[in-house]
Design a protein around this motif. Structure first.
Motif, PDB file in Angstrom:
ATOM      1  N   ILE A  74       0.802  -1.130  -0.071  1.00 13.08           N
ATOM      2  CA  ILE A  74       0.127  -0.070  -0.129  1.00 13.08           C
ATOM      3  C   ILE A  74       0.867   1.262  -0.020  1.00 13.08           C
ATOM      4  CG2 ILE A  74      -1.669   1.462   1.465  1.00 13.08           C
ATOM      5  CD1 ILE A  74      -2.809  -1.339   2.343  1.00 13.08           C
TER       6      ILE A  74
ATOM      7  N   ALA B 261      -4.016   1.417  -4.261  1.00  4.26           N
ATOM      8  CA  ALA B 261      -3.752   1.264  -2.551  1.00  4.26           C
ATOM      9  C   ALA B 261      -4.935   1.286  -2.287  1.00  4.26           C
ATOM     10  CB  ALA B 261      -2.891   2.954  -2.387  1.00  4.26           C
TER      11      ALA B 261
ATOM     12  N   LEU C  33      -6.208  -1.618   0.361  1.00  3.70           N
ATOM     13  CA  LEU C  33      -6.461  -1.336   1.737  1.00  3.70           C
ATOM     14  C   LEU C  33      -7.559  -2.405   2.285  1.00  3.70           C
ATOM     15  CD1 LEU C  33      -5.798   0.732   4.220  1.00  3.70           C
ATOM     16  CD2 LEU C  33      -7.531   2.074   3.379  1.00  3.70           C
TER      17      LEU C  33
END
Lengths: 328, 496, 119, 106, 488
Positions: A20, A29, A33
């Protein structure tokens, strides 16, 4: 055997976190997540925290990804390099790591039963709950009754976030909540994607049903107001994505959202005030009915309903606030 | 169910109950009225609670009827009562005075939401001050912080947004440090109730997690309280927030975090960690001295009026910490009294700035040239507030300077250095207050700028009320001094 | 079991540091928020790894089973609250980022600061 | 009787894990996006069915089996849809790139 | 709000007057009458205290109680009585004079001028009657702040810069040095009450006492002892009635009065005398007297010359106090009165000359005697009083100071007094001589006569007082001798 699974999950966590931070494409990203939250939920489950796993999955993976994507749609999707030096942060981080590792030396080992954590307050909860509140899920008992004041604060944190986002992204015109009136919103949705619409329309009722199940099953198994709110909100958001925000706002109009947000917060506080009026302390449910245990259970059901209402209302308002914001 | 027994709960429930009601009202005037009435009643309750605390000592209230370590217990002692007065008083005055300036800066459609946020900030701050449970402090700290971010983000200038983002990041990191701290302490003691924690921490006191926990808690709260090296968020946040919000936040938001810091460091850790006072003083005294000097120096060279006062706030926070790091009865009393006096002095100054802000758009020091002729009452209030900040005798500031220096005198040799720093920063305060007085009274208003009329009465009356309060508490400081010394005695319970 | 205990805390430390690094070093505002959420997630891991009791199950008391060992419910309650606090802060942060994008046209901190310094 | 059930579930677990392994191998080895997706969808559909039915045999006629059945149905509905959505998006993106390349080349 | 009503009235009356003046700001005549009425009433009240104090009584009063054992309290003792009487009397004369001066020069902001004047007087009364060091410090700061608008009256850039020096030095010395000293005393002795014979005995001794004395003397910036004197010449930018107020009536006198009071009531004369580390004070005072007189020699502007002469005269009082002998203390008190009368006359004269013909430089004053006979007569009497020639008040105080010096064979003091008398003569007498016996070298702007009548009336009164004091100084002496004789 579970050690292997736990170690595997923890390593995957670290790998995802590094990925990330390193990736420059914000969309990737955000997706990572989502995976990170799912792994975290699995980890919680391995560590016997069923309620927390459900919350992390519903809120962490579900809602936060939607919010991030909503924000990304309104801002840039790629990160530009800032170019300033990397060394200072690295040094600070390493010093911080050293202090925290220093703290882990003589802490109790994982899972050892006579760690101080398990000696003092926890055994009382586990032994007294059947007698005092008599509901199987001790976590909901602690959440709702023993530390009900915390959860009240919690509902008001969500409430604050809701009105703050509405304040920042709201319309600024009297009477309208969101920045663009309902008729101007996108009506397209995934009009020409037949398969997702059909499957989606099939699934949405079951998602809402499962949300209600989690809401009212909170006393017996993992579940409760927060998780239910998130799941129901996810269901309605899915509907909005498929059919377009206008239809979603037709289903749950602004006035309904306002009522849910205010209703949830007020319901919780008023239950507490009623307890005061009936002679107990604030949020002391045992005075709610003649038999104290019945009173406790009634109290918990009411406040969980309040929490569910508030969380659903707030999450949906936040989603609509982001969705209705005109892309610059 | 006697009402007075339920007062502690009512203090937080009242603003919490009104916030949702106010949030979606149609009429902005009504939302302002409801908020002010709620805040005034909260102040009334705070006064009643203070009387009760002065009468019978610490007030305990078991939330939900559950006994202390198992349920959440509220514990209001003198220190909490004093903070309650500051928080609710600051909110009431800021609301009463701020109406005119808020009507200018916030569009009327958004005002109901804004006032709901204001009430939540008030509820959060008074919740922190009353609760006796470590995690509950975290929850209410988050409520007050989120509401504060919202209020600051309401500022008209676009730079308010970047300022509030930095405030959010540093505030959340601070809160999470605090959370790690409590986690480690909970891991070693198994309880979250402060009194219970203090009792059980004795046997695990020398273990490593407790030391690191103390470090994390102190750093986290220092971040929230803008103590010197971690103060980067405060100047811009106070500068670009709406004027009424700056009045409210400047008077009480950082002090509540200092309250938690002092409560943890003195109540929980003091009795148990044997060399804690050396570590506490050794770590925080230099920071406090640096805060005072850097804050005052930055204020001298600052051109934006509100940022100048924000830097001076950082210096004043340094004073409070300086008092506390003397780790003596007199030192703690000085620190706590200065919380009260600084709220008064800085409240008066920022109210005066709000009065000016209603008339002028840009608040730079050289924009004030010759303003005293058109706005005599406002500038007189500003000078009075400035004098209290400097610590001229007869004002509230003098009382805290008096206690601070006498506390430093007790320290012997290091005390001399402290006195020198206090005196130097007072003189720096003279410099930056007099720079404004000279510009305002003796500067000449350039021709083409339009004539400015005096601030509206609704803004001036509360401002002058606070100025008179400044002088009153300068001459008869019995209330804050008694509360502060009783609080200091309870905090230092173990050392005496 | 001993290894897992230490491993758990080491992962907590590593995640804490990754999150903290992202918050400090990265200049993209959304990346900072993501870093913040990792930072908070690490703290959740610390709390939850406290509640495990060897051979215990989730604290849901089935009537039938007499002497069942249960894990500690308290950290779970705290983390339930902390997760929702985290998401609320995230939502507010994102709303601010959207407003910054509209006001400044960029979501890079150094570019926004540059635009401010000229003004 | 229980031996027979255990044997059945063991066989199903064997098949399921084999399919999952093949799918994973496919995702690693195959060159383009669409071929990889084909391998991934293989694990989602058949592999899951085998593993889940194996667990159901173990659990016997209890509440858990009903929950497992619901999970199975849910997966059967959602995984193909997500694969379709992914493929569709990839297709649209590829067309867009090509048209842009043609436009550049012209 | 308890205790003797006269004291409270004396302190609070000027404040009421200030409010009255502010209220009647628009009608000048009414405002002037309010000022004069307040001044008159104040003098009556203060002088009504005289018989009680002469009989040895010590009336007390209390206003507030900010700190537990430290009230804002008042106690009238001979030194305070003298200063209060002097200040209230000269305020009347000064008000009369300023009416003439302000009308003559058409100054703007006159209301602000009179309001600040009244507040300054209230502060002066507070300092005079202060019963403990905290009350004294409170009114000392109020005096500084209330005189700032007076100094910065003109409001142009130069005045503001000089006013910045004025407020900077006074606040820096008071907060920087005096406040820590007060706290040190409070911390060491536990009390700040003025008790005759001093409160430091046994608490602070050895070099620490010298340091404490250093903090006190240089902390009281208003006494203008050498390094901290810069504010006095800087304050000359103010209109003359203000300079008169600063020099004769309130500000400087408050400074010197505070130092004397500290030496008598906080340190204690004999305790300080026995302490070798406190010896430096006499040298500092002597240095200031001589240096100021020498600098005064080279001054060309009349008001700056008077400023430096004041610095010198003030250090006379400090010198007298530093001799640490009872007679010298009496001399110090008497010199306060003598210098007040002399210097206010000189300033009134300078102001009259400025009002009449806008002349400020010394060499412009040739032959002005014939044009402004009354003013220059008063100027001569004032000058003679500064030098200390017999018929004037100056002689009386120098007589007592010398007597005190001889009593303790303090040769430094004796030598300083003699040399400075010579220097005083050197810079005052040439001006007087040129004014009467030289022809006018500079053509006056208009064929001007005397200044407006209220100004001339005021300066003749003060000139008369300077002479009358030489004859009628017995009541003052009885008052001050009480300092020497132990309490009845």
């Amino acid at each position: 055997m579970t050690i292997l699974l736990a170690v595997f999950l923890l390593t995957m966590l670290v790998i995802t976190a590094v990925a990330i931070v390193r990736t420059r494409d914000l969309f990737a990203a955000v997706m990572l997540l989502g995976i990170f939250s799912l792994l975290m939920a699995a980890n919680f489950f391995v560590l016997d925290a069923a309620d927390v796993a459900l919350t992390e999955a519903a809120v962490g993976a579900g809602i936060s990804t939607v919010l991030f994507l909503g924000a990304l749609a309104l801002t840039a999707a790629r990160e530009r390099e800032s170019g300033d030096s990397r060394w200072l942060p690295l040094v600070v981080v390493v010093i911080m790591a050293a202090t925290v590792v220093y703290a882990t030396f003589d802490k109790p080992a994982l899972g050892d039963p006579n760690a101080p954590v398990h000696q003092h307050v926890a055994p009382w909860y586990l032994s007294e709950t059947p007698r005092l509140i008599d509901i199987p899920n001790v976590v909901t008992a602690v959440l709702g009754s023993y530390r009900g004041y915390d959860t009240l604060g919690e509902v008001f944190v969500v409430f604050t976030a809701g009105i703050a986002v509405l304040f920042l992204l709201g319309s600024g015109r009297p009477g309208e909540l969101f920045s663009r009136p309902p008729d101007e919103l996108s009506t397209g949705g995934l009009k020409h994607h037949l398969i997702p619409r059909v499957v989606g329309k099939l699934l949405i009722p079951f998602i809402i049903l499962f949300g209600l199940y989690v809401q009212f099953h909170g006393e017996y198994g993992p579940g409760g107001g927060f998780q239910a709110g998130a799941i129901i909100a996810a269901g309605v958001i899915l509907y909005a994505l498929l059919e377009g925000e206008t239809r979603a706002l037709a289903a749950l109009p602004e006035s309904a959202l306002k009522v849910m947000v205010i209703g949830g917060a007020l319901l919780y506080t008023l239950v507490g005030v009623v307890c005061m009026l009936m002679g107990g302390n604030f949020l002391d449910y045992s005075v709610l009915s003649t038999n104290s245990v019945a009173g406790q259970q009634l109290g918990i059901i009411l406040i969980e309903a309040g929490v569910g209402l508030a969380v659903t209302g707030v999450l949906l308002s936040i989603f609509h606030a982001f969705a209705a914001r005109a892309t610059a | 169910m006697t009402l007075t027994a339920q007062l502690p709960a009512l203090q937080v429930v009242l603003p919490m109950l009104t916030a949702p009601l106010v949030a979606f009202l149609r009429l902005p005037q009504l939302s302002w009225l409801a908020t002010t009435v709620a805040s005034a009643t909260a102040f009334g309750i705070a006064v009643l609670l203070t009387q009760a605390v002065l009468g019978t000592g610490t007030l305990d209230y078991a939330m939900g009827g559950w006994p202390a370590p198992y349920g959440i217990a509220l514990a209001i002692d003198e220190f909490g009562a004093l903070l309650l007065l500051i928080v609710t008083g600051a909110s009431t005055i800021a609301l009463l005075a701020g109406k005119a300036s808020l009507d200018q800066q916030i569009e009327s459609a958004r005002q109901p939401l804004f006032y709901a946020g204001w009430l939540l900030a008030l509820a959060g701050l008074s919740g922190i001050v009353m609760t006796g449970d470590a995690f509950n402090i975290f929850v209410f700290m988050e409520i007050s912080s989120l509401a504060a971010y919202m209020l600051v983000a309401g500022g008209p200038d676009r730079r308010a947004l970047t300022a509030v983002f930095k405030y959010l990041i540093m505030g959340t990191v601070g809160a999470t440090f605090y959370l790690i701290g409590i986690g480690l302490v909970y891991m070693m003691t198994g309880t979250l109730n402060l009194a219970d924690m203090e009792a059980r921490i004795a046997e695990v006191a020398d273990l490593k997690p407790i030391l690191v926990a103390a470090g994390f808690i102190t750093i986290g709260l220092a971040l929230k309280a803008a103590v010197f090296p971690l103060h980067a968020w405060l100047p811009n946040a106070y500068t670009f927030a709406p004027h009424a919000v700056t009045v409210f936040l400047a008077a009480c938001s950082t002090k509540v975090s200092l309250y938690v810091l002092l409560r943890f460091d003195f109540f929980v850790f003091q009795g148990n960690l044997e060399r804690h006072d050396v570590q506490f003083a050794g770590f925080l005294l230099p920071l406090a001295l640096l805060a005072i000097l850097v804050g005052s120096l930055a204020a001298v060279f600052e051109r934006n009026l509100k940022r100048l006062l924000a830097y001076s706030s950082i210096a004043q926070i340094g004073y409070i910490l300086l008092g506390a790091s003397c780790v003596s009865l007199l030192g703690l009393t000085a620190g706590i009294v200065h919380m009260f006096n600084h709220a008064l002095a800085k409240g008066a100054l920022f109210l005066a700035v709000a009065c000016i802000g209603v008339r002028l758009s840009r608040l730079w020091v050289d924009d004030l040239a010759g303003l005293a002729r058109q706005m005599p009452w406002t500038l007189a209030a500003f000078v009075a507030g400035g004098l209290s900040l400097i610590g001229i005798p007869g004002t509230a500031g003098f009382i805290s300077k008096w206690y601070l220096i006498s506390a430093a005198l007790e320290q012997g040799l290091t005390g001399v250095l402290t006195i020198v720093v206090i005196v130097v920063s007072s003189l720096l305060a003279v410099v930056y207050i007099w720079r404004i007085v000279e510009v305002a009274y003796f500067g000449s208003r350039d021709a083409q700028s339009p004539p400015v009329s005096e601030a509206p009465l609704s803004l001036l009356l509360p401002t002058w009320f606070i100025v008179i309060a400044n002088v009153y508490f300068g001459l008869v400081p019995a209330l804050p001094v008694d509360l502060a010394s009783a609080a200091a005695r309870s905090l230092l319970g173990h050392l005496l | 079991m001993q290894l897992l205990g230490l491993y758990n805390y080491w992962v907590f430390v590593v995640l804490l540091m990754i999150g903290f690094y992202a918050v400090i070093a990265k200049s993209n505002l959304i990346k900072k928020l993501i870093g913040l959420s990792i930072f908070q997630a690490a703290v959740f891991l610390l709390y939850i790894s406290m509640d495990k009791v060897e051979g215990g199950t989730a604290p849901i008391i089935q009537a039938g089973v007499p002497d069942q060992i249960y894990s500690n419910p308290l950290p779970q309650v705290l983390i339930l609250t902390a997760i929702v606090v985290g998401i609320s802060t995230m939502a507010l942060g994102l709303a601010i980022v959207v407003r910054i994008k509209e006001a400044y046209g960029t979501i890079e901190e150094h570019e926004a600061a540059a635009m401010d310094s000229e003004a | 009787m229980s031996l027979f059930l255990d044997l059945g579930s063991w066989v199903l677990f064997g098949i399921g894990s084999l399919l999952l392994f093949i799918g994973a191998l496919g995702v690693l080895r195959l060159p383009t996006l669409f071929t990889r997706m084909h391998a991934a969808s293989l694990t989602e559909s058949l592999g899951t069915i085998a593993v889940l039915t194996g667990i159901m045999l173990q659990a016997g006629l209890t509440l858990a089996t009903m929950k497992l059945l619901a999970i199975l149905l849910f997966l059967l509905l959602t995984s193909p849809t997500s694969s379709y959505a992914l493929a569709n998006a990839a297709l649209l993106a590829r067309n867009r790139d090509q048209t842009r390349e043609q436009a550049d080349r012209k | 709000m308890t205790g003797n009503w006269q004291i409270l009235a004396a302190v609070l009356l000027p404040l009421l007057g200030a409010i009255g003046i502010a209220a009647t700001g628009t009608r000048p005549n009414l405002r002037e009458t309010v000022t004069l009425a307040t001044a008159g009433a104040l003098t009556l009240i203060v002088w009504s205290l005289l018989p009680a104090v002469l009989a040895g009584g010590r009336p007390t009063a209390e206003l507030f109680r900010p700190l537990a054992d430290l009230p804002i309290a008042f106690e009238v003792e001979p030194l305070g009585m003298l200063f209060a009487a002097l200040a209230s009397l000269l305020w009347i004369v000064n008000s009369v004079y300023s009416i003439g001066y302000m009308r003559g020069n058409q100054e703007k902001h006159q209301t602000r001028f009179y309001v600040c004047f009244a507040i300054a007087l209230s502060a002066a009364m507070g300092i005079a009657f202060a019963g403990n060091l905290l009350t004294l410090f409170l009114f000392y700061e109020v005096l500084t702040l209330s005189t700032y608008p007076l100094v910065a009256h003109k409001g142009d850039a130069a005045t503001v810069r000089q006013a910045r020096v004025y407020i900077g030095i006074l606040l820096a010395t008071s907060i920087g040095l005096l406040l820590p000293a007060i706290l040190w005393i409070y911390n060491a002795t536990g009390t700040l009450q003025f008790t005759s014979g001093g409160i430091l005995a046994g608490h602070i001794d050895g070099p620490a006492l010298g340091l404490l004395l250093f903090l006190c003397v240089f902390g009281v910036g208003k006494a203008a002892v050498m390094p901290v004197h810069r504010w006095l010449p800087a304050a000359m930018v103010a209109p003359t009635p203000v300079s008169a107020l600063l020099h004769a009536v309130a500000v400087v006198k408050a400074g010197v009065f505070t130092i004397t009071k500290l030496i008598i009531y906080v340190f204690g004369i004999d305790y300080l005398f026995a302490e070798p580390s406190a010896g430096w004070l006499i040298y500092a005072a002597a240095f200031t007297v001589l240096a100021a007189s020498i600098v005064a020699l080279r001054q060309t502007n009349l008001k700056r010359l008077l400023a430096y002469s004041t610095i010198g005269q003030l250090s006379y009082v400090v010198l007298a106090a530093a001799i640490l002998k009872p007679l010298a203390e009496v001399g110090a008190a008497v010199h306060i009165v003598a210098h007040a009368f002399g210097k206010i006359t000189l300033f009134f004269a300078a102001g009259a000359i400025y009002t009449a013909c806008k002349k400020t430089e010394i060499d412009q004053l040739r032959g002005i005697g014939r044009r402004m006979p009354w003013t220059m007569a008063a100027f001569t009497i004032g000058a003679l009083s500064m030098v200390g020639v017999p018929p004037t008040a100056g002689f009386v105080s120098k007589w007592f100071i010398l007597a005190g010096a001889f009593q303790s064979d303090n040769f430094v003091a004796i030598f300083t007094i003699i040399l400075s008398t010579a220097l005083n003569a050197a810079y005052f007498l040439p001006i007087v001589f040129r004014a009467w016996f030289r022809e006018e070298n500079v053509a006056p702007p208009s064929n001007h006569g005397e200044a407006p009548w209220p100004a001339v009336l005021a300066l003749t009164i003060t000139a008369f007082l300077t002479l009358a004091f030489f004859v009628g100084n017995q009541p003052v002496l009885d008052l001050e001798l009480q300092l020497v004789r132990p309490q009845p």
